[in-house]
Design an enzyme around this catalytic site. Structure first.
Site, PDB file in Angstrom:
ATOM      1  N   CYS A  74       0.856  -1.235  -0.033  1.00  0.00           N
ATOM      2  CA  CYS A  74       0.203   0.233  -0.041  1.00  0.00           C
ATOM      3  C   CYS A  74       0.864   1.359   0.057  1.00  0.00           C
ATOM      4  O   CYS A  74       1.682   1.525   1.140  1.00  0.00           O
ATOM      5  CB  CYS A  74      -1.048   0.098   1.290  1.00  0.00           C
ATOM      6  SG  CYS A  74      -1.794   1.635   1.409  1.00  0.00           S
ATOM      7  N   CYS A 199      -5.066   6.269  -4.130  1.00  0.00           N
ATOM      8  CA  CYS A 199      -4.492   4.906  -3.878  1.00  0.00           C
ATOM      9  C   CYS A 199      -3.075   5.060  -4.593  1.00  0.00           C
ATOM     10  O   CYS A 199      -2.889   5.771  -5.753  1.00  0.00           O
ATOM     11  CB  CYS A 199      -5.289   3.814  -4.667  1.00  0.00           C
ATOM     12  SG  CYS A 199      -4.173   2.245  -4.766  1.00  0.00           S
TER      13      CYS A 199
HETATM   14  N1  LIG Z   1      -6.270  -2.403  -1.838  1.00  0.00           N
HETATM   15  C1  LIG Z   1      -4.912  -2.834  -2.161  1.00  0.00           C
HETATM   16  C2  LIG Z   1      -3.765  -2.372  -1.424  1.00  0.00           C
HETATM   17  C3  LIG Z   1      -3.640  -1.159  -0.891  1.00  0.00           C
HETATM   18  C4  LIG Z   1      -3.347   0.092  -2.101  1.00  0.00           C
HETATM   19  C5  LIG Z   1      -3.220   1.389  -1.183  1.00  0.00           C
HETATM   20  N2  LIG Z   1      -4.470   1.991  -0.844  1.00  0.00           N
HETATM   21  C6  LIG Z   1      -2.197   2.106  -1.848  1.00  0.00           C
HETATM   22  O1  LIG Z   1      -2.157   3.385  -1.611  1.00  0.00           O
HETATM   23  O2  LIG Z   1      -1.431   1.820  -2.663  1.00  0.00           O
HETATM   24  C7  LIG Z   1      -4.618  -4.375  -2.614  1.00  0.00           C
HETATM   25  O3  LIG Z   1      -5.054  -5.028  -1.959  1.00  0.00           O
HETATM   26  O4  LIG Z   1      -4.149  -4.746  -3.771  1.00  0.00           O
END
Ligand SMILES: N[C@@H](CCC[C@H](N)C(=O)O)C(=O)O
Length: 260
Positions: A74, A199
């Site tokens: 993340c 994200c």
């Molecule tokens: N939900 C994603 C991982 C998290 C991504 C995140 N919020 C970021 O900032 O990169 C997954 O399970 O692939």
């Protein structure tokens, strides 16, 4: 039992942070993690992150999505964890830590700006209507018309659960070009199963994908996300992207205790 938690956010991607250097946290309790992240029955967050000791680096990052399951990297969470480690006095303004996708270097600047080195990207799958790449987490990147009114939850879920990505699924980013140096994106996050306000691995994926498919030749790209602005920079050689950095705000929101 009461636990102390800290809440951080990076461009609106929000996280419960727990100092687990004493290893007290019940890491396999999916229901508990899901409840702590619940916006009605818990603290509320897109994910939960444990800061743990590591023998070779400054600390270890252990990341869970809000569905309670441990997941891949993340980017915004990593930046927030660096700010948390800095506030706890675990690190000064520079650090190297370990996460599920390997080592990360990061630095804390003025005004809560944290810059985080992401993994190198060696493969970009370019298809007619989308691009797929892994920036620590898997990302589908697709340019759409009318991003502002696009139904990210419905279309994102259809792609995430569709035949392209099977059981494992993917995060899904919808993109609009603003100018040569700037793209806007909205992301459907796997494990949150909804649109989030930002994200980090998604913003990184969009910047690299837009360069790889020739939408821009810039190697420092501004990303407008729903919760603010991020910058992604990289070096490029063919379809190999190195020295990838994700930069933006990572802010403390509040701390508290909760009965578990
Ligand atoms: N939900 C994603 C991982 C998290 C991504 C995140 N919020 C970021 O900032 O990169 C997954 O399970 O692939």
């Amino acid at each position: 039992m009461q636990i102390e938690f800290y809440k951080y956010q990076g461009t609106g991607n929000d996280f419960v942070m727990i100092d687990n250097r004493s290893n007290f946290f019940p890491k396999d309790d999916v229901k508990l993690i899901e409840r702590l992240c619940d916006r009605r029955f818990g603290i509320g967050a897109d994910g939960l992150i444990l800061l743990e000791n590591d023998s070779e680096t400054d600390f270890r990052m252990v990341y869970y999505n809000s569905d309670g399951n441990q997941s891949s990297m993340c980017g915004n969470g990593g930046r927030c964890l660096v700010a948390f480690a800095n506030n706890l006095g675990v690190i000064d303004d520079k650090t190297t830590f370990i996460a599920t996708d390997g080592l990360h270097h990061a630095s804390v600047g003025d005004d809560a700006i944290v810059s985080l080195q992401m993994i190198d990207v060696d493969e970009v799958q370019k298809k007619d209507s989308y691009t797929f790449l892994n920036t620590g987490s898997p990302h589908h990147v697709q340019i759409v018309d009318d991003l502002e009114h696009y139904n990210v939850k419905e279309n994102g879920a259809a792609i995430r659960y569709g035949e392209l990505y099977g059981q494992k699924g993917s995060n899904v980013n919808f993109v609009k070009k603003v100018d040569d140096s700037t793209f806007s994106l909205r992301t459907y996050e796997r494990g949150v199963e909804d649109e989030t306000l930002a994200c980090g691995t998604g913003a990184t994926a969009v910047a690299i994908a837009m360069n790889a498919i020739g939408e821009t030749d810039k190697t420092s790209i501004n990303l407008n996300v729903e919760g603010g602005k991020l910058v992604v920079s990289f070096d490029k050689s063919g379809d190999h992207f190195t020295n990838v950095f994700l930069t933006g705000p990572a802010k403390f929101v509040f701390k508290g205790t909760i009965e578990i």
